[in-house]
Structures are given as structure tokens and as C-alpha cells.
Scaffold this motif. Structure first.
Motif, PDB file in Angstrom:
ATOM      1  N   LEU B 122      15.858 -15.207  26.997  1.00 24.01           N
ATOM      2  CA  LEU B 122      17.113 -15.792  26.506  1.00 24.01           C
ATOM      3  C   LEU B 122      17.774 -14.824  25.531  1.00 24.01           C
ATOM      4  O   LEU B 122      18.981 -14.636  25.538  1.00 24.01           O
ATOM      5  CB  LEU B 122      16.841 -17.139  25.825  1.00 24.01           C
ATOM      6  CG  LEU B 122      16.455 -18.299  26.755  1.00 24.01           C
ATOM      7  CD1 LEU B 122      15.951 -19.485  25.931  1.00 24.01           C
ATOM      8  CD2 LEU B 122      17.633 -18.727  27.615  1.00 24.01           C
ATOM      9  N   MET B 124      17.682 -11.776  25.656  1.00 22.86           N
ATOM     10  CA  MET B 124      18.249 -10.632  26.377  1.00 22.86           C
ATOM     11  C   MET B 124      19.378 -11.077  27.305  1.00 22.86           C
ATOM     12  O   MET B 124      19.763 -10.347  28.215  1.00 22.86           O
ATOM     13  CB  MET B 124      17.149  -9.918  27.163  1.00 22.86           C
ATOM     14  CG  MET B 124      16.063  -9.317  26.254  1.00 22.86           C
ATOM     15  SD  MET B 124      15.030  -8.053  27.041  1.00 22.86           S
ATOM     16  CE  MET B 124      13.978  -9.004  28.089  1.00 22.86           C
ATOM     17  N   GLY B 125      19.865 -12.294  27.104  1.00 22.39           N
ATOM     18  CA  GLY B 125      21.037 -12.740  27.857  1.00 22.39           C
ATOM     19  C   GLY B 125      20.731 -13.382  29.201  1.00 22.39           C
ATOM     20  O   GLY B 125      21.614 -13.517  30.032  1.00 22.39           O
ATOM     21  N   TYR B 126      19.475 -13.762  29.429  1.00 24.27           N
ATOM     22  CA  TYR B 126      19.130 -14.408  30.693  1.00 24.27           C
ATOM     23  C   TYR B 126      19.437 -15.905  30.618  1.00 24.27           C
ATOM     24  O   TYR B 126      19.520 -16.492  29.548  1.00 24.27           O
ATOM     25  CB  TYR B 126      17.633 -14.243  30.994  1.00 24.27           C
ATOM     26  CG  TYR B 126      17.205 -12.854  31.430  1.00 24.27           C
ATOM     27  CD1 TYR B 126      17.447 -11.736  30.632  1.00 24.27           C
ATOM     28  CD2 TYR B 126      16.531 -12.671  32.627  1.00 24.27           C
ATOM     29  CE1 TYR B 126      17.037 -10.475  31.026  1.00 24.27           C
ATOM     30  CE2 TYR B 126      16.104 -11.410  33.026  1.00 24.27           C
ATOM     31  CZ  TYR B 126      16.368 -10.309  32.220  1.00 24.27           C
ATOM     32  OH  TYR B 126      15.947  -9.073  32.619  1.00 24.27           O
ATOM     33  N   GLU B 127      19.545 -16.502  31.814  1.00 31.76           N
ATOM     34  CA  GLU B 127      19.607 -17.956  31.897  1.00 31.76           C
ATOM     35  C   GLU B 127      18.307 -18.440  32.525  1.00 31.76           C
ATOM     36  O   GLU B 127      17.581 -17.672  33.133  1.00 31.76           O
ATOM     37  CB  GLU B 127      20.793 -18.388  32.766  1.00 31.76           C
ATOM     38  CG  GLU B 127      22.126 -18.156  32.077  1.00 31.76           C
ATOM     39  CD  GLU B 127      23.314 -18.406  32.998  1.00 31.76           C
ATOM     40  OE1 GLU B 127      23.112 -18.534  34.217  1.00 31.76           O
ATOM     41  OE2 GLU B 127      24.431 -18.448  32.468  1.00 31.76           O
ATOM     42  N   ILE B 128      18.061 -19.741  32.369  1.00 30.68           N
ATOM     43  CA  ILE B 128      16.857 -20.312  32.980  1.00 30.68           C
ATOM     44  C   ILE B 128      17.273 -21.135  34.188  1.00 30.68           C
ATOM     45  O   ILE B 128      18.073 -22.066  34.067  1.00 30.68           O
ATOM     46  CB  ILE B 128      16.089 -21.168  31.972  1.00 30.68           C
ATOM     47  CG1 ILE B 128      15.599 -20.276  30.828  1.00 30.68           C
ATOM     48  CG2 ILE B 128      14.905 -21.864  32.648  1.00 30.68           C
ATOM     49  CD1 ILE B 128      14.990 -21.016  29.678  1.00 30.68           C
ATOM     50  N   ALA B 129      16.752 -20.759  35.338  1.00 31.72           N
ATOM     51  CA  ALA B 129      17.089 -21.483  36.569  1.00 31.72           C
ATOM     52  C   ALA B 129      15.866 -22.271  37.021  1.00 31.72           C
ATOM     53  O   ALA B 129      14.740 -21.821  36.865  1.00 31.72           O
ATOM     54  CB  ALA B 129      17.508 -20.496  37.657  1.00 31.72           C
ATOM     55  N   ARG B 188      21.152 -12.845  36.089  1.00 30.54           N
ATOM     56  CA  ARG B 188      20.017 -12.579  35.184  1.00 30.54           C
ATOM     57  C   ARG B 188      19.354 -13.911  34.909  1.00 30.54           C
ATOM     58  O   ARG B 188      19.869 -14.710  34.131  1.00 30.54           O
ATOM     59  CB  ARG B 188      20.502 -12.033  33.848  1.00 30.54           C
ATOM     60  CG  ARG B 188      20.528 -10.544  33.809  1.00 30.54           C
ATOM     61  CD  ARG B 188      20.961 -10.041  32.469  1.00 30.54           C
ATOM     62  NE  ARG B 188      21.613  -8.779  32.706  1.00 30.54           N
ATOM     63  CZ  ARG B 188      21.625  -7.777  31.854  1.00 30.54           C
ATOM     64  NH1 ARG B 188      21.062  -7.911  30.684  1.00 30.54           N
ATOM     65  NH2 ARG B 188      22.210  -6.650  32.147  1.00 30.54           N
ATOM     66  N   ILE B 221      21.177  -1.421  39.016  1.00 31.84           N
ATOM     67  CA  ILE B 221      19.905  -1.864  38.427  1.00 31.84           C
ATOM     68  C   ILE B 221      18.813  -0.963  38.989  1.00 31.84           C
ATOM     69  O   ILE B 221      18.690  -0.796  40.196  1.00 31.84           O
ATOM     70  CB  ILE B 221      19.627  -3.344  38.768  1.00 31.84           C
ATOM     71  CG1 ILE B 221      20.713  -4.243  38.174  1.00 31.84           C
ATOM     72  CG2 ILE B 221      18.243  -3.758  38.269  1.00 31.84           C
ATOM     73  CD1 ILE B 221      20.800  -4.242  36.663  1.00 31.84           C
ATOM     74  N   PHE B 307      16.064  -6.217  40.401  1.00 29.70           N
ATOM     75  CA  PHE B 307      14.601  -6.247  40.320  1.00 29.70           C
ATOM     76  C   PHE B 307      14.143  -7.683  40.142  1.00 29.70           C
ATOM     77  O   PHE B 307      14.920  -8.560  39.736  1.00 29.70           O
ATOM     78  CB  PHE B 307      14.057  -5.328  39.222  1.00 29.70           C
ATOM     79  CG  PHE B 307      14.392  -5.711  37.803  1.00 29.70           C
ATOM     80  CD1 PHE B 307      13.789  -6.810  37.189  1.00 29.70           C
ATOM     81  CD2 PHE B 307      15.273  -4.934  37.050  1.00 29.70           C
ATOM     82  CE1 PHE B 307      14.072  -7.147  35.871  1.00 29.70           C
ATOM     83  CE2 PHE B 307      15.569  -5.264  35.735  1.00 29.70           C
ATOM     84  CZ  PHE B 307      14.974  -6.376  35.147  1.00 29.70           C
TER      85      PHE B 307
END
Lengths: 801, 345
Positions: B122, B124-129, B188, B221, B307
Motif C-alpha cells: 500500500l 508503494m501505491g498498490y491496491e488490494i484486489a 499495481r 516494467i 511482473f
């Protein structure tokens, strides 16, 4: 795949590296070496012996007294119990002081009064797995060839001075399911050459195609090659070959079978040997089986075939299941003289399907499934002919009986060095790339800033640019890849409101004294709907491993109760658990069950236990209800929740309620039924389950500051005599409705049901709070408001005490 | 009169001295200094004195009065202090007795590991799916470059519901669903969740376990991004001194594919029984998203790359906390769960 280094050395030079160093290099560059096995296992003092004489032990029926020469002029008495020991044999002797696998130490000993100076050994006693020991020696000592020299190192002679690498192959690297494939890999890693076996043999004037007719009637078999070899003498294979096979985990049988297995391991090409005379028809026809056709396979099992199974027939009946197993009717026996060697390309999917259906997975089927090298099918047949001539005295008929429609052109991949570097985040030079591809023996040409690569057909996994990226990277070294973080991101990230609220719920429940549990989603059919908020069509496994784990749950409660019971059985005095997890209900349009996230709570045993303070509270309904109320308050839903008495199977009918959010049922709460408590060996136990999804997606009230009251509140108490069955909740509703806007709170402060009350009656006392945020209330205003409440209560039949 | 006064003073002081509580002292005060007390009486009798004697006597009465008052007040202070002392003694407790217990629970260790990883990503700017546990064969296998009949399907033994639906064998189908939903946009995400394999439960196998999947798709990437990201993950989970190494491997949905080892947190890499003397521990599988996977979800594999990685939460928890049996995570023994209450260094 078990790779004997002695064998591997035949194809590639590995000097200068220990087995461990080699294993590390192989592992780091692509193929995981699971184990490095020293076959000598540190054994010492194991020598060749010559059995000079054998006599029966005077006092033991099953023992023999042997005089064994273990070096020039060194004859020792050794007692041996093996049934096959005999005078004149060369045998393996473990001398006193020898250490054998499994921590066995050989000492001088007396056996029933007779001195024994060592042990005559079986292969198993030297650590060879019983399943690979030749049948002749499976139940006794191993007999060495006559030219073995007494006193010399026996381990060398039986091939145990060897190290085996156990490769853990991933499905893409089927090329390494052969010694040659491993040799190419090792050669690429070490920058060395591969030495291929030289295939040369003489043939008779008679032509194979004159004695064998071949027809292929199925597209699943694009290449079929057959060699015919006459006057084969069935015998034991030479020791070196047997030892290679044993090191590879294959049991030696006879020279013909061993040769096919040897080439299977060497080339990765499965071969099959038919007894030519047993074929009877001088014909081989490859076709799909007839539905219901039968064949007895080499393991003496009768197999029922289906119309999509590919079979080899003699034109009349099946003689082998293609790529899976041969038939007993055409088996090579000790009386066989003419052999037909089959080397073929069978489609992987077909072999995979058949071997799965029949439940037969062999070294052969495993290789066909993954795809054998199209360019090694015919050479493998040639190699077989050569070895049958060299090792079985066979005469090879001229030519190959062949049907060949197989495309053998290598896969071409065109890729730019820039692409490779961009994908890796590296700056590998063109020279380095070319050098790596050359080491791999990939055909490569650099032109116009592109690499034009023809990958050898043994590497069936090389098809696209990314495959080349991997080849370059793994041989250049993954350690050389730098560490960076992804660039350019305009996503903010973060939890969704649902996810954030779920964390709040977890924190709240844990703060309230509950441990988070995780239980299995699969349960028994019987438990799958128990305590469910709503029971819908269940989801069942097609082939469950057990009835206990056969159906997806529709409530979290049964497994939580099992966990509670488990803890109580281990003397836990207090158990308080919650779980958040999905339940599986009915079906969606996608034909998947509707997955709904729920939260469940179980509380049993002591809730408060401060014994020295004299404070003890056992689990009860209102503890669980209080936790839920707290959670609803945390989520801003407290004013939209209501409870109504209900019944749920397995719960106490007098202590169960449904929970509603805006009138929609979102949960249950209740005490466990005494019968269930008994079954689970639990004392007073209380549960609740909520549809968490509904609770967390309901938007709570906006959080806006209301001024802190500056004026005092006034309270008035009311005590009512009510029928026992009247819920306090209803009375609170009446009070709320009747109270003017000055009424800001209603609280129950006493409930009494006892001898001072008439039977069937109870007394409930409420405390009402009145205030006005704008000013101090006068007595008169409060009296007026309170009168309205009292009036409403009297109208409903409540008796004000 | 003067003598009378002296005597009164003596009497009063003696009584003050003798008083053992505030009430007695008050009695003394009232008796001697009150309006009806003897000193007041004496003052009233002053009129009978000669004008020369009057001021002298007046001064004397005042002195006596002052003296008695002072003594009285001093005595009050002492008695008050005594009273407080008595109260303190009476109220003193055994401070070594245990406190009143605050009842709290805590997160399951698997949730703890998952949230720690979530928080890192989170940041690092990710979302949780998240996605369904019962999946279509398509999302679990086919969309991940594992067509029906592919040999690599054997790597994962599957619980089927029907021919076309199954219990997901990994969290990767969430990747496939996310890609489908994002329609070619950069991604992400990390995807934690339950997964299932046909395994008999024992110390190292569980038919149900937790995985955390990560997926990044965007322009340019690179594999170095994967390495840097996983390095950050290893350091967060096992300590700042940890290093990672990549080993080539195979997964049908990535190319190149790697296994990732982390230097042993127990011995620091010198070799011990945790790392089986190798200094390294395998923690996860990863790779560059296979172009087939990108294309199948409608991404242009020539323009975008990505990745992906997958971690077993149980494995991380077992390594991190030294748990020796995977079944502990599912029996919910309070003696096990309650150990994960405290913070860690």
C-alpha cells in the motif's frame, strides 16, 4: 531425473568441479538439483572375494560356512545366510571394520559357534534400492563376473564409486529428461563441448522393409520408425550398462529391454521392443482403438480401450498402447530371436489422456506427454540397432521401416538485443548474448539489429522472444540483474472503504477480547447449512477426499464451535473467537456460488475471571450482544439495527434473535442449544454470525460534530410491571415515539422477575434523559414531556409502578 | 486577677496538650475562648479595675488569649496530620497483587503476515484486489496460459466442482480478472486470499492455505523492478540485512520465471538447520508476465510488460515465527493464537 556423473562424463567433460559445485551451477542457471547423492555413501573395506568353498553350518540350517579369498593368499571364514551363495563365485565382501549404509559396522563375530570374518553382501546392503536390483539377485547376494580380482575395490566394480544428481525438473525442461539433454545444459554452463555417441554398425543384405510392413492410420502418430534385428541372444547386459541403469533408478532385466531403457535415458526417446515372431503377421498398423477393444499389458492387466486411445496393432489386434505400455502378447522373452525396435513420435496430448485414463504413468509416457525431440526419433532407432548388434549379438537388417510426416524444423525466434535488455533492466552486450546462444548451441545470426535464432528441437520450450530473454538472463546470471523499482505510477493505491472498514471491524473485535480464528471453507454436507443465515443450494466437490471436506460452508459457526470445543477439551477456561470468511450460497449468473463475507463470534467459559477480586462473569448472551452493539456503533449503524426473537436449529429457542439492518435480516445471535452443548462438550456457549458484506457496505451516518451540551440534562425514572413475555425493546420503542424531541435517551437500569412479582410478571425500570441544547429546561417542560410518555405506556396496558 | 489568669492559661494549655482528637480540642476552645468562657468573663470584670491597671490587665488577657489560640491551632495541625496518616495506613494496598485483567484478543498470525505485506505494498501505491474462492477453470488456468491438457496442470492438484468450476488453486485468477476489468490500463495490485489443493493435511501440507499474489503491469516494467520489489519485501518481512537471490524456474504464466530465495534470517547465511545448511531459504515464485497472459486479457504485450509474484502466507509465518506444523494455523488453539499478541522487533 537421476543423473549419474560417471555416465554424464561420457558426453561432457566435467573435470575441475566437485559434484557439489556442479550441482550449484546447474541449480543457479536453470535446473534445480534437489540432491547430490554419493552412491558409495562413505563405505570402506568393501572388496571382491572369491568363494573357495562352501559348507553347511553344523548348527544352523540356513547358514553356510564359506572360505573366501579376499586378497592374494588371504582366505577368511565368513558365515553367509544367502540362499544363492556358492563355491566358485566372485562376491562382494565387507571386511571387519567396514562401514555400510544405515550405520552398520562389520565386526569379527561368532555365529552359532562358528567364526565369521566379514559379510558377503547383497546390493541392498550396499544401499542400492531393492526395486532396481536385478531380479536374480533381489533376494540374495550379488554375484560378480568371473574376472573380478579378489581383494580389489568392489564398489568400483558395481558402479557405486559414483555421484548422482537428482534433478527436480519443471515441466518445460523435458529436454533434461535425457543424459544428452543434461550434457547440453552442463556444456552450456561450463562452456564446454558435447560429445555425442558414435553410431556405427553393420547390416545384413536382407532389408527390414521386406520382412515388416508398416501402416499408420492415425494423425496422432506422425513418425514411426522400426528396426528389425535378427539372431539376438537374450542374456544379461554388460555390468556397466546395468550399473548405469541402476544409478538412473531403472531395474536391469535382459540385454534387449536394458538397451531400450538405456536409450530412453540417453536420448530421452522411449523405445519399445517387440518379439517379431510373436507379432505373427509381419505387419504393424498404428490406429485408434475400437471402443471396448481389450489388451493385456506387460504387467498382466487387462485394459479396456476407448476409441480415442492410440494403439499399435499387428493388423488384427493391439500389441501395445502407444507410448504407454506394451502388450503381453508381443513381449520379448528369453526365447526371442528376432526383435522389432519401435521408435516413434506420439502426440503428447493423446498419450497424456490415455495414460491418465488407464492410470499408467511410465518413464515413456512422461516423455511423450511433454514432447520428445523430433530430430532424435530416428537416431535413437539407429543407436538401438547398434547396441543390439554390439551387446546382444544381433544382426541388423538393412534400412528403417518408416512413416514420417513429422515437421522437424526448429522454431525460429527473432528478437532484438534491446528488447532483451529492456525486459531485464540490464545492458548486456551483443557479444555476450551471442556467446551465450552459442554455448547453448542455438543457431543464431545477428542482422539489422536483430537476433535470428533457430532453437534446436530438443528445446521445445523455446518459442517466443521472452524464452530467449530467459536463456540469456539465466546463463548471464540472475545475480547480475540490478535492483530497481517500477517507474511512473499515477495510481495512489490504498485500501477500499470496504477493506478499511474490515480492518476496523477486526481491530474492534480483538479489542473486545476475541481471538481471530481461521477455519476450513470445506465441511461436511451435514454441517454445510447448519446455523446458516439463509440456506441456499450448496456447492459440492466433484471428487471429495473425504465426506468431512466435501461441501462449501454456508455458515462459519460450525467450525468455530469445533475450535471452541477443541480448546475446551484442552482445558481452556475461556474461549472467545471470531472469524471473517466467505460463505457460499446458491449460484450466480457466472455459474459460481455467490460468495458472501461473514463474521462469526463464539464465546464460551469464563468471560471475566479476577478470582482474588471476587469477580467472575461467565459467558452470556449479553456479552455477545454487547460486542455486536459496539461494532454497530463503531460503524455508525446503531440506530438502524433491531433485534427480534427467533428460532434457529441448534440454538436455544428462548435465547435466539435475528438481527436486522434497516429491516433486512443481516445476522443471528443466540445461545447454543443444550443438546448441541452436550454433543460438543461445551458449557454455556453463545454465538453470532453477521453478513459482514451487508454491514460494511451500508453507509453509516456522516460524521459531523454536534455541539457539546452546555445546559444540564434532567432524568426521570419509570418502573413498569409487564407480562414476562413483553420484550423491553418494544417498550423502549414506545417511549421513544411518545417522548418529545426533548427526550434524548432511554436506558434500562433494572429488570426484576422474582417472588415479589405476581406470577408471569416482571418489573422493568427505565431511566429517561431530557435536555435541550439551547437552554436549561424548566421542571414544567420536563413534566409535560414525561406525562406524554407515561400516557402512551398506560395506553398499551403497561402498569406504572 | 493576674494570678487567676495565669492559672486559667495553665489549665487550658494542659487540656490542649491532653486532647487526643479534634472534637476534644474544639471543646477546649469553646470552654476557654468561647463567649461564655472564663477569659471572656475576666474581660467583662475589667471595669472594676483602676484606670492604671486596666491597660496592663488588658494586655495580659490578650497575651494569654493569643497564647492559648496558638497552642490550640498547633495542636489542630498535628491532629489533622495524624488523622491523614491513619487514613493512608488504612487505605494502603498490596501493590504486588495482579491487576484487573483487560480482555483482549488478537489477529491470527496469517492475517498478521498478510497485513504486514499489504501495508508494505500500500505504501508503494498498490491496491488490494480480491476475488472468488470458487473459480472458473478459465480464470484459474486457461487465462494463465494453462490450456486444458497442459502437463503443468499436474503441478497443482485441483478440487473440481464441475468440469468448468473449481476451488482456486492459487490467487492468480484475481490477476486475470483484474486485467480483464482494467481493459489495458496499468495495474499495481496485490491479492491475498484462500486457496485450495488436493493434499492430505499433515505437518507441511494443508488442503487450504493462504496466498498473496502481486501484479504490476505498465510501460517498461523490467525484471530489475521485480528484483527490487521483492528485495524490499524480503527486508520488510525478515529484516534489513536480508538479501535475495533469483533462481530460474518455470510457471506457465510467467516468462522468465524465477524462484526467490532469501538469505537465512536465523544464521545470516552461514548455514544452519533452518536453511538446511545452504544459507538460503526459498520463499516465493515470481516472473515476468507471459505475453500470452497479457494478450488473452487484451493487453498489448509489445507495449506493456509486467511482473507477478506469489507468496504462501503460511510459509512466511512458519519461517518468521518458527512454527513447525502448518496445521497449527487451522486448529485455532488459543495457546497458539495468543502468542501473536505482542509487537515484534
Amino acid at each position: 531425473m537421476l543423473v549419474s556423473l560417471n555416465w554424464l562424463k561420457q558426453y561432457v567433460d566435467i573435470h575441475g568441479f566437485t559434484a557439489e559445485e556442479l550441482a550449484e551451477k546447474i541449480t543457479r542457471s536453470g535446473i534445480e538439483v534437489d540432491a547430490v547423492i554419493d552412491r558409495s555413501q562413505g563405505m570402506t573395506n568393501v572388496v571382491v572375494g572369491y568363494v573357495v568353498s562352501k559348507e553347511k553350518h553344523p548348527d544352523a540350517d540356513k547358514l553356510n560356512v564359506c572360505q573366501v579369498e579376499v586378497g592374494e593368499g588371504d582366505v577368511r571364514q565368513i558365515i553367509c545366510g544367502a540362499p544363492n551363495v556358492d563355491a566358485g563365485q566372485k562376491v562382494i565382501v565387507a571386511l571387519p571394520g567396514a562401514r555400510l549404509p544405515g550405520g552398520i559396522k562389520i565386526k569379527k563375530a561368532k555365529m552359532r559357534g562358528q567364526e565369521s570374518n566379514g559379510m558377503i553382501c547383497s546390493l541392498q546392503e550396499l544401499g542400492v534400492e531393492g526395486r532396481v536390483v536385478p531380479k536374480a539377485y533381489a533376494d540374495g547376494i550379488y554375484v560378480l563376473p568371473e574376472d573380478a580380482v579378489p581383494g580389489s575395490d568392489a564398489l568400483e566394480l558395481v558402479g557405486l564409486r559414483d555421484t548422482v544428481l537428482e534433478l527436480g525438473l519443471t515441466p518445460n525442461r523435458s529436454d533434461a529428461l535425457s543424459m544428452l539433454g543434461v550434457a547440453y545444459e552442463v556444456a552450456a554452463i561450463l562452456s564446454r563441448e558435447v560429445k555425442l555417441p558414435e553410431v556405427k554398425y553393420e547390416t545384413t543384405y536382407e532389408k527390414a522393409e521386406d520382412v515388416l510392413n508398416l501402416r499408420v492410420e492415425a494423425k496422432e502418430n506422425p513418425l514411426y520408425a522400426a528396426k528389425v534385428v535378427k539372431n539376438v541372444k537374450i542374456a544379461q547386459s554388460p555390468l556397466w550398462l546395468q550399473h548405469y541403469l541402476m544409478a538412473a533408478g531403472v531395474r536391469p532385466h535382459n540385454n534387449v529391454i536394458d538397451i531400450t531403457n538405456y536409450i530412453l535415458m540417453e536420448y530421452g526417446q522411449p523405445l519399445h521392443a517387440f518379439d517379431y515372431d510373436a507379432l505373427k503377421t509381419k505387419e504393424i498398423v498404428v490406429r485408434l482403438a475400437h471402443e471396448g477393444e481389450k489388451i493385456v499389458t506387460l504387467d498382466d492387466q487387462e485394459r479396456n480401450l476407448k476409441a480415442h486411445n492410440l494403439v499399435i496393432t499387428n493388423g488384427i489386434e493391439p500389441v501395445a498402447i502407444a507410448g504407454v505400455m506394451g502388450g503381453a502378447n508381443s513381449e520379448v522373452t528369453e526365447n526371442t530371436t528376432t526383435v522389432v525396435i519401435e521408435s516413434a513420435y506420439f502426440e503428447g496430448l493423446s498419450v497424456r489422456r490415455t495414460s491418465k485414463e488407464i492410470g499408467l504413468r511410465s518413464d515413456a509416457s512422461a516423455r511423450f506427454e511433454k514432447g520428445v525431440d523430433p530430430n532424435r526419433v530416428i537416431p535413437a532407432a539407429e543407436r538401438a540397432a547398434q547396441l543390439l548388434a554390439e551387446l546382444a549379438g544381433g544382426e541388423v537388417l538393412e534400412g528403417t521401416v518408416l512413416v514420417d510426416e513429422l515437421d522437424k524444423t526448429p522454431a525460429r525466434v527473432v528478437v532484438s538485443p534491446d528488447f532483451i535488455n529492456a525486459r531485464l533492466g540490464m545492458k548486456i552486450s551483443l557479444e555476450d548474448m551471442l556467446s551465450i546462444l552459442n554455448r547453448l548451441q542455438f543457431d543464431v545470426e545477428a542482422a539489422n539489429g536483430l537476433l535470428i535464432i533457430d532453437a534446436p528441437t530438443r528445446r521445445q520450450d523455446i518459442k517466443i522472444e521472452e524464452d530467449i530473454v530467459e536463456e540469456i538472463a539465466r546463463l548471464y546470471g540472475y545475480d547480475e540483474i540490478p535492483m530497481t523499482l517500477p517507474e511512473g505510477n499515477d495510481q495512489v493505491g490504498g485500501l477500499t472503504p470496504y477493506q478499511a472498514k474490515r480492518r476496523v471491524a477486526r481491530n474492534f473485535l480483538e479489542g473486545a477480547g476475541l481471538y481471530q480464528a481461521v477455519t476450513y471453507s470445506l465441511t461436511s454436507e451435514e454441517l454445510s447449512q447448519k446455523y446458516a443465515l439463509k440456506a441456499e443450494e450448496t456447492t459440492k466437490l466433484l471428487m471429495p477426499m473425504s465426506e468431512e471436506r466435501s461441501t462449501l460452508r454456508q455458515s462459519l459457526v460450525p467450525h468455530l464451535l469445533e475450535s471452541a470445543s477443541y480448546n475446551v477439551a484442552r482445558n481452556a477456561e475461556s474461549v472467545a473467537l471470531y472469524e471473517i470468511g466467505s460463505v457460499f450460497l446458491g449460484k450466480t449468473a457466472e455459474d459460481l456460488p455467490y460468495e458472501e463475507e461473514h463474521v462469526a463470534v463464539v464465546v464460551t467459559g469464563k468471560w471475566v475471571d479476577n478470582a482474588w477480586l471476587g469477580e467472575k462473569v461467565n459467558a452470556d448472551f449479553f456479552i455477545v450482544k454487547g460486542i455486536l452493539e459496539g461494532l454497530f456503533e463503531k460503524l455508525g449503524l446503531q440506530n438502524r439495527i433491531s433485534y427480534a426473537k427467533s428460532t434457529v436449529d441448534g440454538l436455544h429457542p428462548g435465547q435466539t434473535a435475528d438481527i436486522f439492518l434497516d429491516g433486512e435480516k443481516v445476522g443471528i445471535i443466540g445461545g447454543l442449544h443444550p443438546v448441541e452443548r452436550k454433543n460438543l462438550d461445551l458449557k454455556d456457549t453463545f454465538i453470532a454470525e453477521l453478513n459482514l458484506k451487508a454491514i460494511l457496505t451500508a453507509t453509516g451516518e456522516e460524521l459531523v460534530y454536534t455541539p457539546v451540551p452546555r445546559f444540564p440534562a434532567m432524568t426521570r425514572d419509570i418502573a413498569l410491571e409487564l407480562d414476562r413475555a413483553v420484550p423491553a425493546g418494544e417498550i423502549i420503542d414506545i417511549i421513544r415515539k411518545a417522548g418529545t424531541k426533548l427526550l434524548k435517551g432511554v436506558n434500562v437500569f433494572d429488570v426484576y422477575e422474582g417472588e415479589k412479582m405476581a406470577p408471569g410478571k416482571k418489573s422493568v425500570a427505565f431511566s429517561l434523559t431530557y435536555f435541550d441544547p439551547e437552554r436549561t429546561l424548566t421542571d414544567e417542560e420536563v413534566v409535560n414531556a414525561h406525562e406524554k410518555v407515561l400516557k402512551a405506556l398506560v395506553e398499551t396496558g403497561a402498569e406504572v409502578r | 486577677m493576674e494570678q487567676q489568669l495565669k492559672q486559667l492559661e495553665q489549665e487550658a494549655l494542659a487540656k490542649i496538650e491532653a486532647a487526643s482528637n479534634l472534637k476534644e480540642l474544639n471543646d477546649v476552645r469553646v470552654a476557654y475562648l468561647g463567649k461564655k468562657g472564663p477569659i471572656t468573663d475576666l474581660l467583662k470584670g475589667m471595669g472594676k479595675l483602676s484606670p492604671e491597671e486596666r491597660p496592663k490587665m488588658g494586655a495580659l488577657v490578650n497575651t494569654v488569649r493569643e497564647n492559648v489560640t496558638n497552642q490550640l491551632e498547633a495542636r489542630i495541625t498535628i491532629l489533622e496530620e495524624q488523622a491523614i496518616q491513619e487514613q493512608l495506613e488504612k487505605e494502603s494496598i498490596d501493590v504486588t497483587l495482579p491487576g484487573r485483567k483487560i480482555r483482549t484478543g488478537n489477529r491470527h498470525p496469517l492475517t498478521r503476515v498478510i497485513e504486514e505485506i499489504e501495508d508494505l505494498f500500500l505504501s508503494m501505491g498498490y491496491e488490494i484486489a480480491e476475488g472468488p474462492e470458487v473459480e472458473k477453470d478459465y480464470y484459474n488456468f486457461e487465462a494463465l496460459n494453462l490450456p486444458k491438457g497442459h502437463p503443468a496442470r499436474d503441478m497443482q492438484d485441483t478440487f473440481y466442482i464441475t468440469e468448468e468450476t473449481l476451488l482456486r488453486t492459487h490467487t492468480s485468477p484475481v490477476q486475470a480478472r483484474t486485467m480483464e476489468a482494467k481493459k489495458g490500463e496499468p495495474i499495481r495490485i496485490i491479492c491475498p486470499g484462500k486457496v485450495f489443493r488436493r493434499d492430505n493435511d499433515d505437518a507441511t501440507h494443508s488442503h487450504q492455505f493462504m496466498q498473496i499474489e502481486g501484479l504490476v503491469i505498465g510501460e517498461n516494467i523490467r525484471m530489475s523492478d521485480l528484483k527490487g520489489t521483492l528485495d524490499a519485501l524480503a527486508k520488510r518481512m525478515f529484516g534489513e540485512e536480508r538479501e535475495i537471490r533469483l533462481r530460474p524456474s518455470f510457471f506457465p504464466f510467467t516468462e522468465p520465471s524465477v524462484e526467490v530465495d532469501v538469505s537465512c534470517h536465523k544464521c545470516g547465511g552461514t548455514g544452519c538447520n533452518v536453511c538446511k545448511q545452504t544459507g538460503w531459504i526459498e520463499i516465493l515464485g515470481a516472473g515476468m508476465v507471459h505475453p500470452n497472459v497479457l494478450e488473452m486479457a487484451g493487453y498489448d504485450s509489445k507495449k506493456l510488460s509486467g511482473f507477478a509474484f506469489g507468496i504462501g502466507a503460511e510459509r512466511i509465518a512458519m519461517l518468521k515465527y518458527g512454527v513447525d506444523d502448518i496445521r497449527h494455523f487451522y486448529t485455532n488453539d488459543i495457546r497458539f493464537l495468543s502468542q501473536f499478541h505482542r509487537t515484534e522487533e
